[in-house]
Scaffold this motif. Structure first.
Motif, PDB file in Angstrom:
ATOM      1  N   ASN A 116     -34.785  -3.197 -15.993  1.00 22.62           N
ATOM      2  CA  ASN A 116     -34.599  -3.443 -14.560  1.00 22.62           C
ATOM      3  C   ASN A 116     -35.962  -3.345 -13.895  1.00 22.62           C
ATOM      4  OD1 ASN A 116     -31.772  -3.457 -14.866  1.00 22.62           O
ATOM      5  ND2 ASN A 116     -31.693  -1.242 -14.690  1.00 22.62           N
TER       6      ASN A 116
ATOM      7  N   TYR B  70     -32.303  -4.269 -22.348  1.00 21.65           N
ATOM      8  CA  TYR B  70     -32.614  -4.871 -21.054  1.00 21.65           C
ATOM      9  C   TYR B  70     -33.533  -3.949 -20.252  1.00 21.65           C
ATOM     10  CZ  TYR B  70     -29.234  -1.699 -18.896  1.00 21.65           C
ATOM     11  OH  TYR B  70     -28.560  -0.589 -18.466  1.00 21.65           O
TER      12      TYR B  70
ATOM     13  N   TYR C 267     -38.308  -4.275 -10.344  1.00 21.93           N
ATOM     14  CA  TYR C 267     -38.190  -4.514  -8.905  1.00 21.93           C
ATOM     15  C   TYR C 267     -39.535  -4.970  -8.355  1.00 21.93           C
ATOM     16  CZ  TYR C 267     -33.873  -1.969  -9.608  1.00 21.93           C
ATOM     17  OH  TYR C 267     -32.631  -1.591 -10.070  1.00 21.93           O
TER      18      TYR C 267
ATOM     19  N   THR D  94     -36.632  -7.147  -4.437  1.00 21.85           N
ATOM     20  CA  THR D  94     -35.786  -8.020  -5.250  1.00 21.85           C
ATOM     21  C   THR D  94     -35.776  -7.510  -6.685  1.00 21.85           C
ATOM     22  OG1 THR D  94     -35.330 -10.333  -5.820  1.00 21.85           O
ATOM     23  CG2 THR D  94     -37.627  -9.641  -5.872  1.00 21.85           C
ATOM     24  N   THR D  95     -34.724  -7.860  -7.363  1.00 25.52           N
ATOM     25  CA  THR D  95     -34.496  -7.348  -8.710  1.00 25.52           C
ATOM     26  C   THR D  95     -34.761  -8.431  -9.744  1.00 25.52           C
ATOM     27  OG1 THR D  95     -32.719  -6.019  -7.760  1.00 25.52           O
ATOM     28  CG2 THR D  95     -32.801  -6.149 -10.158  1.00 25.52           C
TER      29      THR D  95
ATOM     30  N   TYR E  69     -34.225  -9.379 -20.649  1.00 27.39           N
ATOM     31  CA  TYR E  69     -33.324  -9.193 -21.783  1.00 27.39           C
ATOM     32  C   TYR E  69     -34.041  -9.612 -23.066  1.00 27.39           C
ATOM     33  CZ  TYR E  69     -29.895  -9.491 -17.974  1.00 27.39           C
ATOM     34  OH  TYR E  69     -29.201  -9.313 -16.819  1.00 27.39           O
TER      35      TYR E  69
ATOM     36  N   ARG F 207     -26.825 -11.297 -11.661  1.00 23.50           N
ATOM     37  CA  ARG F 207     -27.939 -10.940 -12.538  1.00 23.50           C
ATOM     38  C   ARG F 207     -29.255 -11.434 -11.980  1.00 23.50           C
ATOM     39  NH1 ARG F 207     -26.355  -8.993 -17.685  1.00 23.50           N
ATOM     40  NH2 ARG F 207     -24.104  -9.024 -17.886  1.00 23.50           N
TER      41      ARG F 207
ATOM     42  N   TYR G 172     -34.295  -9.010 -13.928  1.00 22.21           N
ATOM     43  CA  TYR G 172     -33.774  -8.473 -15.174  1.00 22.21           C
ATOM     44  C   TYR G 172     -34.506  -9.108 -16.353  1.00 22.21           C
ATOM     45  CZ  TYR G 172     -29.957  -6.756 -12.295  1.00 22.21           C
ATOM     46  OH  TYR G 172     -29.229  -6.112 -11.346  1.00 22.21           O
TER      47      TYR G 172
END
Lengths: 416, 874
Positions: free
Chosen positions: A157, A155, A159, A202-203, A207, A403, A205
């Motif tokens: 992260n 994964y 931003y 803001t985040t 995968y 998530r 993700y």
């Protein structure tokens, strides 16, 4: 950062802290009285390497809503509000997005022309000036891994910073701990304060084996008329023909549904049986529930309206890349409510109870669509109408998952 | 500790009959730094002859002490006029248990041949050592009368010089009650012996060239040998008067001690002993109601509080109105702001050690009760008839401030949600042992909770705490030179708290602590100490926590979502430690203490080695000589228990470390007044910081460093019959760097200026008036440029460059007035403590709004609060 002891001191003295008899009273964050970003939604909610996601804002300007008198706040896209986005913040050191701020100071050369001419903004660039932002996940975004249920998931992260200004955004040099932009009044060029200038992050993700989806609302159903939670908040306009709601355009109150009862809320938490035309001074408005102003010197006038949201149970589950549901672990969902008028006696911030997966056992459920008949509901407390009459009272409910998934609903009320 | 020269002057006395013995000890043999007052200007130096005792008045042996089998020595300071009359008597080294009073009474009736300078009688000041010794009183216990006349033996050693060395050729004379005198000359090793002396009392006189003579009264018992050891002081040519100055040397170079009188009467503390520490130098103002002790720029959890060697998990009750140990049971309070001995460990801030008072042994029952607006406390003590030689002391406290204030607040619609309710209890059985030994067994504990203001609240969440300890303490002199000091405790802690997100955590631990210290005099110049310090705590910890953060998921800390997991952990905290220390006094003016401490922390599997050294150096023998002090050492502090728990902490943490160094000077200005100045520095490494990463996950790591440095000033007037007070000022700066890639910033508890001015004066007729003024730099807060909206949680965080600002300075005047009515068998006092007498509205917190776009000061300071109380004692 904080030291644990400091927190413990605060916790141990917590019951005494309100001794603040000398009065520290801040307005509630749940009442929108300035330019606010209430939510940023990425669609899709998660990405795979190289995939794009579009970010959009729930932007509300409540600056013209003094006290309980509402006069024209609006949500959503507003061309008078400059919005700038800053990307290229993938897997920052120590998973700390503030480590990305330093690099933006070096972007002044590319920021300045775009701020001067928004049409130069490109959706492929990490800096964009637009109401929405196109995030493009790098191919190497998957820098971390974790093993869940024996499966290793890679994964990343990422931003994205954003700045929204109820004026004009201008470049600012020398800011290494902040975004390199300032917010100035369009006419006077005066620096605007935080009531007109929102900075956020803001985040996103990414995968390699799973997908996340934004919270889903159930397919439209006939309003049961039990409470705002089940009806008023999420009655879609296209379902307007179903009584008691009329979402059709109206010009006078008689165009809207008028129940057989009184013209005010008949029961606490119930859907007001009378709907009025929230014309907003225009020739056509929309029908909205009619509620009484809450005047404290008028006994019994302060009705409290239960606000909540029903979501599809599929909102709790990730899926595989093939859209197969992954029941374990479920996501966390929670709801935050806001209003531009009135008040919230309690903090409208609650979590949804995760659905018991055992209920689906043996029902051949594997795709999100298989869960269409399952919903979960959570309220976010009681909303109290304002003291002043208005046709523009609004309530927003924002649903998040852990998530990065997000969705929201908006409802207008008529207060007379 | 005893200075080595005093210890050398002690003699081993063997039991005989119930006897009194009088010791006449030159002042210089009793205290360090003692000096004589300067002589009047004179160009002619005549030899000085010390006073000689002509009439000895026997003191009545305190009955209870006799029954308890206690022996003691009282060191007195006598002022003798030119006619040989005793004009003043003061206790220099008290023994308690009634010995002091009877010794003073007796000494007032002594008469002397006056001291002389040349042929002229002059006034003088000397020290008397009044020794009380005890023997079996029953007929069965008496030695059988021998068939032949019995004799005893006096023998000993004479030392002198700097450093002390054996004196050969000194003349030692022993004069019996019948006037018979025998004489001996010390041999090459300084030894002498009188092999066969009839039992009885002898006046011993030691004379030799170049040294002041010694005049001492000793006892000779049948079939017993009495060992003597005297250290002579070089003769001073310009003195005619000997004066004692200063207190006994303390092994810590940075050390403040408050006496019982001070502890009970510092204005603004409600008579609470531990609150008195907050008026000492180095102690910053803590957030209101927190009860935190912030010492020399350290975090609150860095400072430890002990009760007679047992670590107390919680020193203040909720609301910080009272400490958990009633002041009436505390005899002394030792405060070490830094550079403390190796006998203390696992902390890198300061140490507060409360010494419990020994029970009264006058055979009577005593008690006291005190009641004010906040609580009621009472204690009682006395002999235990069924256990000969044992006495008891019991106490307790219960608060009731909530019982009358809650209804008031409820009716007034106050924003306060809860009021503290607490209680504590203490019970000790004690037996005095010979040679000032003592054994004490007892228990103590406390309970705290908050009482809701609302009636039957449905969402009441407030912490509770309770602890109880069973404690045994033993102090036993194993021989003249070897002492054993040990304390053991077993206890239980129950704690429940709620996080800022409303989640409950519970913590239960069974604690066992053991501290044993053996000290032994080695030669004439040193004391060696070794000890062990054990902490063992099986625990259970329950909390509701986020599911372990799977990759790429936001921690649910801020989500409000119920997808949390109940976590139940259990384990054992095992933290053994051992220490060794050597205190070396190569001269009467020099004292050096060096030691090392080893601590093992099981939960981190780390061993910490902490060497420390401290030294004092008087610049001359004058009582007003400056004393230089310095010290440096390493101090380790293991992580807090919850910080190393698996799943919620970091099992890879290691101990935080601080290098303490200090340099100071102490300048006596008079017998009562001392000025001390100390520069201190603490370099901290491996500081544990907790941060929240971009996904909301809590990360705890040894990422930080820090430094605290400053200057302490203390001008102190030690208690005399009427007054005590001090001016304490600290100039300090404390910084922290949370991580190498983050900027250094002022520590949240940094306060640049700390000023305490206080005094208490007995006006006479039972009236005492006290005042305390405090001025302290305002609290720091982080001033945010604005707020950064975090879409993942829907909340804001501080945005922009790190800037710190201060709230307004704190200043406050507290007043205390007390009136005591004394009757034959009891005393009654009424007092009023007025907190914040001129009602300054100080600022305690800076409260930002939800998006950090504004901040407002929050005041928790008490308004003008007079607390009226009544205390009765019998």
């Amino acid at each position: 950062m904080r030291r644990a002891s400091t927190l413990r001191i605060l916790l141990l003295t917590a019951p005494l802290l309100p001794v603040a008899c000398h009065g520290v009273s801040w307005p509630s964050e749940r009442i929108v009285r300035s330019l606010r970003v209430l939510a940023v939604q990425a669609e899709p909610a998660s990405v795979t390497p190289g995939q794009s996601s579009e970010l959009s804002l729930l932007l509300v300007d409540g600056i013209d809503s003094p006290n309980d008198s509402i006069d024209g706040p609006d949500a959503g896209v507003n061309p008078n509000i400059d919005v700038a986005w800053f990307g290229a913040c993938d897997n920052p050191p120590r998973n700390d997005p503030s480590k990305c701020l330093g690099q933006y100071a070096g972007w002044l050369d590319r920021i300045s022309p775009v701020l001067a001419d928004h049409s130069l903004s490109s959706t492929s660039a990490p800096f964009q000036v637009a109401q929405t932002f196109q995030y493009n996940a790098p191919e190497n975004v998957l820098q971390n891994e974790v093993t869940v249920g024996g499966v290793t998931i890679h994964y990343g992260n990422s931003y994205v910073y954003f700045a929204a200004c109820a004026g004009k955004l201008v470049p600012a040099a020398g800011l290494t701990d902040q975004l390199p932009v300032q917010c100035r009044d369009r006419s006077s060029n005066a620096l605007l304060d935080q009531s007109r200038f929102v900075v956020g992050v803001t985040t996103l993700y990414a995968y390699d084996k799973i997908l996340n989806h934004n919270p889903l609302f159930p397919v439209p159903r006939k309003c049961s008329g039990q409470s705002l939670a089940q009806c008023a908040m999420q009655q879609p306009p296209q379902y307007a023909s179903a009584a008691p709601y009329s979402g059709k355009a109206c010009s006078v109150d008689s165009d809207c549904y008028s129940g057989s009862g009184s013209s005010a809320a008949s029961e606490e938490g119930g859907v007001p049986p009378v709907w009025a035309c929230a014309s907003n001074g225009a020739s056509n408005g929309v029908c909205a529930p009619l509620v009484h102003p809450c005047t404290k010197n008028v006994p019994g006038s302060c009705g409290l309206y239960d606000v909540g949201v029903e979501v599809g149970v599929a909102s709790f589950f990730l899926t595989g890349l093939d859209e197969t549901l992954i029941f374990n672990p479920p996501k966390s969902l929670w709801i935050d409510c806001y209003a531009n008028a009135g008040g919230w006696p309690d903090n409208p911030h609650y979590g949804f109870s995760a659905p018991p997966v055992s209920e689906f056992a043996g029902r051949n459920i594997s795709k999100p669509a298989d869960l269409d008949n399952y919903t979960a509901m959570e309220g976010c407390g009681y909303w109290q109408p304002p003291a002043q009459p208005t046709d523009q009272a609004r309530v927003w409910a924002v649903i998040r998952d852990d998530r990065g998934g997000i969705a929201w609903l908006e409802k207008r009320f008529v207060v007379r | 500790m005893e200075p080595y020269f005093l210890r050398a002057a002690l003699r081993r006395t063997h039991l005989s009959f119930l006897t009194f013995s009088l010791g006449l000890v030159p002042a210089w043999a009793a205290e360090q730094g003692q000096v004589k007052s300067p002589a009047p200007p004179s160009t002619e130096m005549a030899p000085v002859t010390p006073p000689e005792l002509e009439h000895f008045e026997a003191a009545a042996y305190p009955v209870a002490a006799s029954q308890a089998g206690l022996e003691a020595t009282v060191l007195l300071r006598l002022d003798i006029d030119a006619d040989g009359r005793v004009t003043a008597v003061a206790v220099v080294d008290a023994a308690g248990h009634g010995f002091d009073e009877v010794a003073v009474q007796a000494a007032r009736h002594f008469t002397f041949k006056p001291a002389k300078r040349g042929e002229s009688a002059v006034a003088s000041r000397i020290l008397y050592r009044y020794a009380f010794t005890l023997s079996p009183k029953t007929e069965d216990d008496k030695p059988r009368t021998p068939a032949v006349p019995q004799t005893g033996e006096l023998r000993g050693a004479i030392l002198g010089g700097d450093p002390p060395a054996a004196i050969a050729g000194a003349e030692v004379r022993a004069q019996g009650a019948d006037g018979q005198t025998v004489q001996a000359i010390t041999d090459a090793t300084g030894l002498f012996v009188f092999p066969q002396l009839p039992p009885g009392e002898y006046v011993i006189r030691v004379e030799t060239d170049g040294f002041e003579p010694v005049l001492v009264k000793e006892s000779v018992d049948s079939n017993q040998a009495t060992d003597l050891k005297y250290t002579l002081i070089p003769k001073q040519q310009d003195e005619f008067e000997v004066t004692v100055h200063g207190a006994a040397v303390h092994r810590e170079v940075t050390h403040y001690e408050l006496s019982r009188r001070e502890l009970l009467r510092v204005p603004g503390t409600f008579g609470d002993a531990v609150h008195a520490v907050e008026a000492m130098p180095s102690v910053a103002r803590a957030p209101a109601f927190s009860g935190a002790l912030i010492v020399r720029g350290s975090a609150p959890q860095d400072t430890q509080v002990f009760v007679d060697g047992t670590l107390v998990p919680q020193v203040f009750h909720y609301g910080s109105l009272s400490s958990v140990v009633p002041s009436e049971m505390i005899e002394t309070l030792q405060f070490y702001p830094s550079n403390f001995s190796v006998r203390y460990g696992r902390g890198m801030g300061g140490i507060v050690d409360l010494g419990l008072r020994q029970t009264n042994v006058d055979g009577q029952y005593h008690g006291s009760a005190q009641m004010d607006f906040i609580n009621l406390r009472a204690n009682a003590e006395g002999p235990i008839p069924a256990l000969r030689g044992w006495s008891f002391m019991a106490g307790g406290r219960i608060s009731y401030v909530d019982r009358w204030l809650v209804p008031v607040l409820r009716s007034s619609g106050s924003a306060i949600t809860g009021m503290p309710r607490y209680s504590d209890y203490q019970m000790y059985l004690e037996r005095k042992l010979p040679k000032n030994g003592v054994i004490r067994i007892g228990f103590f504990g406390a309970q705290d909770k908050y009482v809701p203001i609302k009636e039957n609240p449905t969402d009441w969440r407030a912490p509770t705490d309770a602890f109880g300890h069973v404690q045994a303490i033993m102090r036993v002199p194993l021989s003249t030179d070897v002492n054993l000091r040990a304390s053991w405790s077993m206890g239980r802690i129950n704690s429940s708290s709620y996080g800022d997100d409303g989640r409950q955590s519970t913590y239960t631990a069974n604690l066992a602590t053991a501290r044993t210290e053996l000290s032994a005099a080695t030669g004439h110049w040193g004391i060696a100490r070794v000890g062990a310090d054990l902490f063992y705590a099986p625990f259970k910890f329950g909390t509701v926590t986020d599911v372990a953060q799977s990759g790429g998921a936001l921690a649910s800390r801020d989500t409000g979502a119920p997808r949390l997991r109940a976590l139940s952990l259990h384990g054992v905290f095992f933290r053994p430690g051992t220490f060794a220390e050597y205190e070396f006094a190569p001269s009467a003016r020099t004292n050096v203490t060096a030691g090392v401490r080893l601590d093992y922390t099981k939960d981190t599997s780390k061993v910490d080695v902490a060497p420390r050294i401290a030294a004092r150096q008087a610049l001359s023998n004058s009582p007003y000589s400056p004393i230089l002090k310095s010290g440096i050492g390493l101090f380790y502090q293991p992580p807090l228990p919850q910080q190393t728990l698996p799943e919620i902490g970091n099992t890879d943490l290691k101990s935080q470390r601080a290098l303490h160094s200090m340099l100071g000077v102490e300048q006596p200005l008079s017998q009562q007044v001392t000025l001390s100045v100390e520069a201190f520095d603490k370099e901290m490494q491996n500081l544990i910081f907790t941060r929240v990463d971009g996904s909301g996950n809590t990360v705890t790591e040894n990422s930080g460093t820090g430094r605290a440095y400053g200057l302490d000033f203390l001008l102190r007037y030690r208690p005399d019959a009427r007054f005590f007070g001090w001016v304490a000022y600290t100039l300090s700066r404390s910084t922290r760097q949370p991580a190498p890639d983050e900027p250094s910033r002022l520590f949240i508890y940094d306060e640049t200026h700390l000023l305490n001015v206080l005094g208490s004066y007995e006006l006479g007729r039972g009236w005492e008036l006290g005042a305390r003024f405090r001025y302290m730099t305002g609290f720091l807060y982080r001033a945010c440029t604005g707020g950064l909206y975090n879409n993942a949680t829907g909340t804001y965080s501080c945005y922009g460059p790190l800037t710190q600002r201060r709230l307004a300075p704190f200043h406050q005047l507290d007043l205390r007035i007390e009136k005591t009515w004394s009757y034959e068998h009891f005393k009654v006092s009424a007092y009023m403590d007025v907190i914040n007498a001129y009602f300054h509205n100080s600022q305690d917190y800076a409260i930002p709004n939800y998006d950090f776009s504004g901040v407002k000061p929050l005041s928790l300071s008490l308004p003008l609060l007079p607390s009226v109380g009544v205390r009765g004692e019998f």
